[in-house]
Design an enzyme around this catalytic site. Structure first.
Site, PDB file in Angstrom:
ATOM      1  N   GLU A 139      10.630  21.444 -18.674  1.00 58.27           N
ATOM      2  CA  GLU A 139      10.092  20.293 -19.914  1.00 58.27           C
ATOM      3  C   GLU A 139      10.333  18.929 -19.540  1.00 58.27           C
ATOM      4  O   GLU A 139      10.937  18.311 -20.373  1.00 58.27           O
ATOM      5  CB  GLU A 139      10.267  20.619 -21.130  1.00 58.27           C
ATOM      6  CG  GLU A 139       9.674  22.265 -21.666  1.00 58.27           C
ATOM      7  CD  GLU A 139      10.039  22.470 -23.190  1.00 58.27           C
ATOM      8  OE1 GLU A 139       9.145  22.877 -23.782  1.00 58.27           O
ATOM      9  OE2 GLU A 139      11.194  22.144 -23.503  1.00 58.27           O
ATOM     10  N   ASP A 159       8.244  31.310 -26.351  1.00 51.32           N
ATOM     11  CA  ASP A 159       9.284  30.285 -26.854  1.00 51.32           C
ATOM     12  C   ASP A 159       9.418  30.600 -28.515  1.00 51.32           C
ATOM     13  O   ASP A 159       8.746  29.951 -29.014  1.00 51.32           O
ATOM     14  CB  ASP A 159       8.619  28.946 -26.606  1.00 51.32           C
ATOM     15  CG  ASP A 159       9.424  27.905 -27.056  1.00 51.32           C
ATOM     16  OD1 ASP A 159      10.572  28.057 -27.365  1.00 51.32           O
ATOM     17  OD2 ASP A 159       8.834  26.764 -27.117  1.00 51.32           O
ATOM     18  N   GLU A 172      11.528  26.743 -36.049  1.00 54.90           N
ATOM     19  CA  GLU A 172      10.634  25.663 -35.524  1.00 54.90           C
ATOM     20  C   GLU A 172       9.188  26.525 -35.524  1.00 54.90           C
ATOM     21  O   GLU A 172       8.077  25.719 -35.743  1.00 54.90           O
ATOM     22  CB  GLU A 172      10.898  25.686 -33.880  1.00 54.90           C
ATOM     23  CG  GLU A 172       9.866  24.749 -33.006  1.00 54.90           C
ATOM     24  CD  GLU A 172      10.153  24.673 -31.639  1.00 54.90           C
ATOM     25  OE1 GLU A 172      11.208  25.383 -31.478  1.00 54.90           O
ATOM     26  OE2 GLU A 172       9.548  24.393 -30.984  1.00 54.90           O
TER      27      GLU A 172
END
Lengths: 735, 735
Positions: free
Chosen positions: A314, A388, A416
């Site tokens: 990332e 993820d 998240e």
């Protein structure tokens, strides 16, 4: 307190009590700050019984950790029993409690060998008769074990566990039990939903907020022994002297509680901080820079734990920028740390610059071949699943696939992808499901837990990391129930073979009330909550359908943008004929990354668990499910079920309302303040679960062109409405 | 509490008390959350005397505001006196307290005319005999006045003021007493040093944190009656329905405490939110959009206060983007708000795209000519000085220069340029200095306070805004002493003619202890603290020497970058011959923006106060100062003096340490927790004051090339060192 003194103090007490109750308004209310260490009075009969047993305490105070154990016990017993215990150098009365190590207690010295077997951090709690006295021992080889044992005993008292025939032997199954704080130096917490960072860098090192000590207490109470202070998307500045001085002050506060400080290291720090022109791990200048930097860190923090590194992922810099491997990158730092006893936690969460055919295969592809190439003080940290932190993923295929390399589990505690702090989702079942998954790496029964605790391949360096959900919110975690996820992570890091339900029961008893009439319904809510979220967000193996960037709310239509693997359509692959990501041999063949027995099961549409069906298969809408319904109908039913499950939690919670007539039934019921907040949050969750259902149904219907099953209501808005919603200020977004 | 009941409750009390004291660890400590509303027990003799007078209370509870007043009084008296007062419908005993309005009390009804004179929010507190009873009345025309009166009475009790011959008559001198929160929707607070935003938009509207109520209580206790919820650098999203629903929930919580909600409006919202192609204030479509938007806001918040607007300043959109004036922009919004009774607070803090010869002249230049062009419900909001919240500035030349336009004062409570939350700087003297400045607009004695309270030009629409220093930090304001700045702002907004020292004394008595041995040294520290900061940062009229962007620490060398007027060298203009900004006729002639009498004084190097010398004049290094020293020596001496003043504060503070022998001397001394935090913060301040001194001396010496005066030590590092320091994560930076 003796009766005479009590009477003498009576007037003072009453006056001060009244004052205490009012003088700061809500500050005295149950606001969640106390976590599971509330130490509220036990029912009087039980308190009397325990008081008799625990009236006298022998506890050394020669070291900071000994003082921490002693203070915690005094604090806990004073709260639970209503009066402070008497501290003695030896037990004078009929019974008492003795804390210590072979060095501090002649009663414990004979247990030296037994304690040695329990290892670092291990302890025993044993009731025994000695010299005609009824004694409870909390004994360990090291001070930190005594502190852990003291918390264990307090937990037994808080949950109403019996103390007769007490013979507890505990040792941690995992060496590194670490919280990863994704906290930026400016106080922003990436994926944080509990306010800003707990670390106030501006007032450190001069001011050591007492909250840091309470953080340490909470962690020690569940055995957490490490904290990575800064975000994996790291700033090189965290390694600058100004910040090292501040980190050292935090380390000083955490040290008595057995918690080591770690830092996330930015791989390009030699350039940004050191002024070098390269960060190539094979460059001697770079190697020298890191060695000096590490030496400098240890001059500030003698027991510094080591580095956590996110590299070549990332957009983060890493060894591949110089044509070097992850192993070469990790070993650079490992060599600098080794002389000091530090470790490198090198993350396997990587994906390439070029969008791959299947992103879930990346980590395995990059790391599998590096097995055996890492230094002995490197541990590779893999997320629980290959994508993820989704509501549900299969276990990560690296577990069991790198026998010569210690693998560390990375769980996400902050939610998240699970509704942020306002959704009640207990993650214990998610953690348990992953840990109990069978990798078949050495035949049946080779669970992920055995990989993580090192028993499968015989590794001594073991670890479990949790991405913390902690901030400066008064509740610490952004909601009362999210405290349970911090708690469950710690307990499972100590022993990954425990039951999520048992842990929930302990937590609920300590956090709300040991009354079974309170614990039972709360545990039931908690245990069902994760499946509810899976249902209203991503049922049947769907994944990554959240809105772009911040991941708040549904976005199954997300398409386009910089990378295909940051979109939803990349993952669900819905079309007129069906839905799901074909990861079998006819597709990406990601399934082949698992051991043959696992691959065979996951790769067969008739054997794969329905919970993972659309993770591994592209399935026709008409596919017959176990329920007898076609897939389309089942999908719609699951969304509706998720909403109903939240409604059921609301119903259960309403029965625990202390201001309802039910109060009489529950003498140790939930306080009105926490009840009200949780009720409000459940309202948010219900509203948003419905939103998830409506938006998802609306979108998938636009793809499948199929009618809703009978009884299913049409979404109240057209699809364009759901697609038009924007949340530019949703919390926790990465930046 | 009667003695019999007391004895019966004794055992229970003692047990619960012990539990309370321990069960949440530091949660029970004095952590600052209670602000100046701690309501700790009075000394017993005084408590007994007050108890006799205040045993019985008559207080209506028919409206939310009445209930707020009644609850506050019960909370306060219970804490101060050690037992709850008896609530009655009429006084039965010899004495008592009666709260109410002419509508709620027959005893108050005869005061109707007198109360009407006190206006909205006014109240009286009077001790009188009625029917043979000794009665204290807290009476007002409106409920909100009663609430203010209740807080006034509580303040008198907390500070130990005598209650005999009680005859207080109070009415607010300023209509709009408003906190401006520079809070972004993602929780970040621009120029915030107290954690993140108090507003948790994510859990609103469902969850109304009890802290919002405590915020309202604190504000009502000092008369603040408005809150702008979002940053002046506004997001258009704050006007979207989702956020309006959330703002409405906050308005519901604040309403009983007399606090109206306002929003910062982004001038381009019709484009960003409405999809229009223009935001031209003369465009009928734009006018319709705003009218509909305002109607919508009032459908959610019926008593919405109005808009705060930052337009055509620092990159914000505004009417000048369309060739329209500030008046045309403000009137657009004013017309939409007028039918609902809302106001526009239009900021005069503007500066042009092109860097001007003297930025301090911009606001006057742009606004002076618009006097009389604004609608009746527009108030122009000017900062206290012509630049930007510096440690010291002359008063803003617009005050007194726009007689036909209501002008609102904007003070900064958050200490952007004054050391953030870790420096102890009491702003009362700064506010007082500005308010007492004489504009000479209508001859001598035309003070800024008279402009602000409307008496100078006969305006009814009056206002004072404070840029809030409030966040979710446990102390609210980031430090214990910064609470005093919130407090002082509120008191001065109520009555701008008050003394900063008196206000400090009230605050210190309530916040720490009414013991004069505590109050006296604390007030002395506070009153000297602002001058200390001026000395170690920007003595003798220097300004804007802080580091770029975040303004943390010294940066007198700041040069270059996008705008000259964002640099330090633009402002100090130091060279080999001297230092200072020539704003006389030979320079920018900014001095001509003041009334002739003021201009004559400021423009004459022999008349200008030394505190403003370098603001108005470029002065040779050899210029003889009042001390007899040359300017260069004086400048260096001031820096050293600033450091010594901080050291003196540390010394004073040490004498108040409760764990020192001094404790016996101070029965109501400062608690150890707050004492420790303040001591740590003073350490930071001393370290940073020294840093300011060393860096500034080093830099200015590099310009003046003069030797340090005898006795002044050379800075320990070369100038390059100070220039090399970087703080990329300093808190509160704009973004």
């Amino acid at each position: 307190m003796p009766a005479a003194r009590l009477v003498a103090r009576c007037h003072w007490s009453a006056v001060v009590l009244a004052a205490l109750l009012v003088f700061t308004g809500s500050a005295r209310a149950e606001d969640g700050y106390a976590l599971w260490m509330r130490y509220v009075p036990l029912p009087s009969a039980l308190a009397a019984e325990r008081s008799e047993q625990l009236q006298e305490i022998v506890a050394p105070d020669g070291t900071p950790t000994q003082r921490a154990a002693r203070e915690e016990l005094v604090r806990g017993l004073t709260g639970l029993l209503g009066h402070a215990p008497t501290l003695r150098t030896t037990i004078a009365g009929d019974s008492g409690l003795i804390l210590g190590t072979p060095q501090t207690s002649s009663l414990i010295a004979p247990l030296q060998d037994e304690l040695a077997e329990l290892g670092n951090g291990g302890y025993l709690i044993r009731r025994m008769r000695r010299d005609g006295r009824d004694v409870i021992l909390v004994a360990a080889r090291q001070d930190i074990g005594v502190l852990y044992g003291a918390f264990h005993l307090l937990r037994m008292l808080q949950t109403g566990a019996p103390l007769d025939r007490l013979d507890v032997r505990e040792s941690p199954r995992v060496a590194l039990r670490v919280l990863d704080h994704w906290d930026n130096l400016d106080g922003y917490v990436e994926r944080g939903y509990a306010g800003r960072s707990l670390w106030d860098w501006q007032s450190l090192p001069e001011w050591r907020d007492p909250r840091y000590t309470d953080y340490a207490r909470a962690n020690a109470s569940i055995g957490i022994n490490g904290a990575v202070l800064n975000n994996v998307n790291a700033s090189a500045w965290s390694l600058a002297p100004d910040y090292l001085v501040k980190a050292a002050a935090l380390a000083d506060v955490l040290r008595p509680y057995g918690i080591r400080v770690y830092l996330s290291a930015r791989f390009s720090a030699p350039i940004e901080l050191g002024g070098l022109t390269t960060a190539d791990p094979l460059d001697p200048g770079v190697q020298r820079w890191w060695q000096r930097k590490v030496d400098e860190i240890y001059s500030y923090i003698p027991d510094f734990g080591g580095f956590l590194v996110k590299a070549n992922s990332e957009g983060q810099p890493g060894p591949q920028d110089y044509g070097r491997s992850h192993a070469e990158g990790a070993n650079l730092l490992a060599d600098a740390l080794a002389p000091h006893g530090g470790v490198v936690m090198w993350r396997a969460f990587v994906y390439a610059h070029d969008v791959p055919a299947d992103r879930t295969t990346q980590a395995y592809t990059e790391f599998k071949g590096l097995d055996g190439a890492f230094r002995r003080n490197v541990i590779v940290q893999a997320k629980n699943g290959p994508l993820d932190f989704q509501p549900r993923e299969p276990f990560h295929p690296l577990f069991g696939a790198m026998p010569r390399t210690p693998l560390m589990m990375e769980f996400q505690i902050t939610k998240e992808y699970l509704g942020f702090a306002t959704h009640l989702v207990y993650l214990g079942p998610l953690y348990e499901e992953v840990l109990q998954s069978d990798t078949h790496a050495r035949g049946p029964g080779s669970t992920v837990a055995q990989v993580i605790d090192g028993t499968l391949e015989g590794h001594a360096l073991t670890g479990m990391a949790g991405v913390a959900n902690i901030g400066n919110d008064r509740t610490w975690t952004g909601s009362h129930f999210d405290q349970a996820n911090w708690y469950a992570f710690g307990r499972l890091a100590w022993n990954p073979h425990q039951s999520a339900r048992d842990i929930a029961a302990d937590w609920a008893a300590m956090t709300f009330s040991p009354d079974p009439a309170v614990v039972q319904p709360i545990v039931d809510m908690m245990m069902g909550s994760r499946e509810a979220a899976v249902n209203y967000m991503t049922p049947l193996g769907l994944h990554h359908l959240m809105a772009r960037g911040h991941h708040y709310g549904p976005g199954p239509w997300v398409d386009g943008g910089p990378r295909a693997d940051w979109t939803s359509v990349y993952y669900h692959r819905a079309d007129g004929s069906g839905i799901g990501f074909d990861r079998t041999a006819s597709g990406s063949n990601a399934v082949a990354q698992y051991a043959p027995a696992v691959a065979a099961r996951y790769g067969d549409i008739n054997q794969v668990p329905e919970a993972l069906l659309l993770w591994f298969h592209h399935v026709p809408w008409d596919h017959r499910m176990a329920s007898g319904r076609p897939l389309w109908d089942e999908l719609i039913a699951r969304y509706a079920q998720g909403v109903r499950q939240v409604q059921a939690m609301q119903k259960t919670w309403a029965t625990l309302n202390p201001v309802e007539p039910g109060l009489a039934r529950l003498p140790l019921a939930i306080d009105p303040e926490r009840h009200a907040q949780i009720a409000a949050y459940l309202n948010i969750q219900r509203r948003e679960a419905q939103w998830w259902r409506d938006a998802s149904v609306s979108y998938f219907q636009s793809i499948s062109s199929r009618p809703l099953p009978a009884g299913e209501s049409a979404p109240p808005h057209p699809l364009l409405y759901y697609q038009s919603l924007q949340f530019p200020s949703a919390p926790g977004d990465g930046r």
